[in-house]
Enzyme design. Structure first.
Site: not given
Ligand code: PGA
Length: 248
Positions: A7-9, A94, A164, A170, A231
């Site tokens: 997930n590149w966001k 999400h 999650e 994060g 992420g």
């Molecule tokens: P992260 O994000 O790996 O940076 O903790 C995961 C996510 O939002 O799915």
């Protein structure tokens, strides 16, 4: 077969950088066998990246979607448009969307509309925080039960639940493998109790939240885990390489 969902966001800032990141991801995918990689770039980069790819190891998806196929919905993208862009997957619910107001009822509609077009849906669920009374368990159960309410059994094979915990997204640390396992069991039990054996057998369950090269092996050792959603680590080829290795 384990899945690594990237997930590149809202990254990276430019299409040139996106192309470079995708090239690095593609290179890693060539050295690995038996691991599915799903890349979720920003929607605006999706079509071009999907078009540029000729291999079979990487699939593409959008990070969110609307519940109508077309119409007056400024700024939104429909499942039909996601499909047309060359993507096969869509992430729904999400935590970073829910925090902006996306509700369980909306997640339910988005799941149904996406499954109607035979997209593979990745439904993110997870508690904001934990408390001593186990309220978080009820919250996760409700998210799952509502999200799947209009999913036709013939499409169960197109569904992945991404557990999650919001507090791990994060963050510096993921829950330990034992905790991840407990929640995997809860997710699977909820699916079985509510939607039956077929759903239990076909719906895949992955973990997401602070997965990195340090903890990937421990997380992949959790029984019955079908993969991870990453992420930050998906933006760093060194991290991604270790996670793909752990998946194998
Ligand atoms: P992260 O994000 O790996 O940076 O903790 C995961 C996510 O939002 O799915």
């Amino acid at each position: 077969m384990k899945t690594v969902i990237c997930n590149w966001k809202m990254n990276p800032k430019s299409f040139d950088e996106a192309k470079r990141l995708f090239a690095a991801t593609k290179k890693l995918s060539l050295t690995t066998k038996g691991t599915d990689i799903v890349v979720l770039p920003p929607t605006i980069f999706l079509r071009e990246l999907a078009k540029s790819y000729r291999g079979v190891r990487i699939e593409f998806g959008a990070q969110h979607v609307f519940w109508e196929q077309e119409g007056s919905h400024t700024g939104d993208t429909s499942p039909a448009q996601v499909r047309d862009s060359g993507a096969t997957h869509v992430l729904i619910g999400h935590a970073e969307r829910r925090i902006l107001g996306e509700t369980d009822a909306q997640v339910r509609m988005k799941v149904a509309a996406s499954l109607e077009l035979k997209l593979d849906v990745i439904i993110a669920v997870g508690e904001r925080e934990r408390d001593a009374h186990g309220e978080h368990i009820q919250q996760v159960r409700e998210q799952i039960v509502t999200a799947l309410a209009d999913a036709p059994p013939a499409r169960y094979k197109n569904i992945t639940i991404a557990y999650e915990p919001v507090w791990a997204i994060g963050a510096a640390f993921a829950p330990d493998a034992h905790e991840v396992h407990q929640m995997m069991l809860l997710v699977r039990k909820t699916i079985r109790d509510t939607y039956g054996e077929r759903a239990f057998k076909l719906i895949r369950v992955v973990y997401g939240g602070a997965v990195n090269k340090e903890n990937a092996e421990a997380i992949f050792a959790v029984p019955d885990l079908d993969g991870v959603l990453i992420g930050r680590a998906s933006l760093d080829p060194t991290q991604l390489e270790s996670i793909i290795k752990a998946a194998q």
